[in-house]
Design an enzyme around this catalytic site. Structure first.
Site, PDB file in Angstrom:
ATOM      1  N   SER A  41      30.650 -15.834  47.676  1.00 46.76           N
ATOM      2  CA  SER A  41      31.066 -17.017  46.926  1.00 46.76           C
ATOM      3  C   SER A  41      30.740 -16.857  45.445  1.00 46.76           C
ATOM      4  CB  SER A  41      30.376 -18.269  47.471  1.00 46.76           C
ATOM      5  OG  SER A  41      30.815 -18.554  48.775  1.00 46.76           O
ATOM      6  N   GLU A  42      29.505 -16.430  45.139  1.00 50.61           N
ATOM      7  CA  GLU A  42      29.140 -16.170  43.752  1.00 50.61           C
ATOM      8  C   GLU A  42      28.170 -15.009  43.644  1.00 50.61           C
ATOM      9  OE1 GLU A  42      31.016 -19.959  42.792  1.00 50.61           O
ATOM     10  OE2 GLU A  42      29.454 -19.585  44.270  1.00 50.61           O
ATOM     11  N   THR A  43      28.267 -14.336  42.506  1.00 47.64           N
ATOM     12  CA  THR A  43      27.251 -13.403  42.046  1.00 47.64           C
ATOM     13  C   THR A  43      26.691 -13.974  40.754  1.00 47.64           C
ATOM     14  OG1 THR A  43      28.332 -11.475  43.029  1.00 47.64           O
ATOM     15  CG2 THR A  43      26.791 -11.061  41.232  1.00 47.64           C
TER      16      THR A  43
END
Length: 259
Positions: A41-43
């Site tokens: 979903s996110e880094t």
């Protein structure tokens, strides 16, 4: 790089985030390529500033994101566990301002967000209504998403919006929410235009969900369930213009990136 499961005590639940501590910024193209390679979903990437705060940036596989809660929680965990700094911490983001993080007495990490309470919408866009498989009780919006309110947790779990159709609502995403059967409220978050089909647990949207449900339920402290396949619990409260969101975190992976 570290991969952390946020808003859960169990590995393979909650929302996985990659965390990449930096001494100096990589190029935007490099950070976007790493996020796409990770396909989470996110880094999150962060660089410590002269005053001790951490400038943080978040990338989905598709684009840089203005506001991400679970990857901030994961970053705080890495900073504390790797002894980069001790709590309390301050993260700095261009679109959000300062996000404080403390470790509570119960061991949970708690973030301080700006209050982004949604406003009612008299006439929701027809594209949103057409994309939903269930008619909502009401619709609200803030700067991040459309809030689709249902009357029961069962309806939230049964929600199956047309994800391709939701893309026309960009840059806004869609959160569906209702009173919870065991927690105060429940939600699911869909963001096909900005990151993926369904986000497992979305810390940032609780900056809007918590003030809405606090006002509706007449209480300032709430427990929230995000009812995705992985699921996650968020422990929340509202104080004036701030929303506090706490959760557990567990490390899954530590590795090294080669670029």
């Amino acid at each position: 790089m570290y991969q952390i499961d946020a808003f859960t005590h169990e590995r393979f639940k909650g929302n996985p985030a990659a965390v990449v501590p930096l001494d100096r910024w990589l190029s935007d193209a490099q950070m976007q390529a790493i996020a796409a390679e990770n396909n989470l979903s996110e880094t999150a990437f962060f660089v410590r500033e002269a005053d001790g705060a951490f400038h943080i940036r978040w990338f989905s596989p598709l684009a840089e994101i203005d506001f991400c809660g679970h990857a901030t929680l994961a970053s705080a965990f890495v900073i504390i566990e790797q002894r980069i700094a001790a709590a309390p911490l301050t993260f700095r983001a261009a679109a959000v301002g300062d996000i404080g993080v403390v470790r509570r007495a119960d061991g949970l990490l708690e973030m301080s967000f700006p209050n982004r309470a949604p406003e009612p919408v008299a006439e929701p866009p027809q594209a949103l209504l057409d994309a939903l498989n269930l008619a909502p009780e009401c619709v609200l919006r803030n700067r991040q998403a459309w809030f689709v309110v249902y009357s029961s947790e069962e309806q939230v779990r049964a929600a199956a919006p047309d994800l391709q159709a939701l893309k026309v609502l960009a840059p806004l995403d869609v959160v569906v929410t209702a009173p919870g059967s065991q927690q105060d409220f429940t939600s699911r978050y869909f963001w096909p235009a900005n990151g993926g089909d369904e986000d497992p647990v979305t810390g940032s949207i609780h900056a809007g969900l918590v003030p809405y449900w606090a006002a509706r339920l007449g209480k300032s402290s709430l427990v929230a369930l995000q009812a995705s396949r992985r699921s996650g619990l968020l422990y929340c409260r509202v104080e004036d213009d701030r929303v506090f969101v706490a959760g557990a975190v567990v490390q899954y992976l530590q590795g090294q990136i080669e670029i």
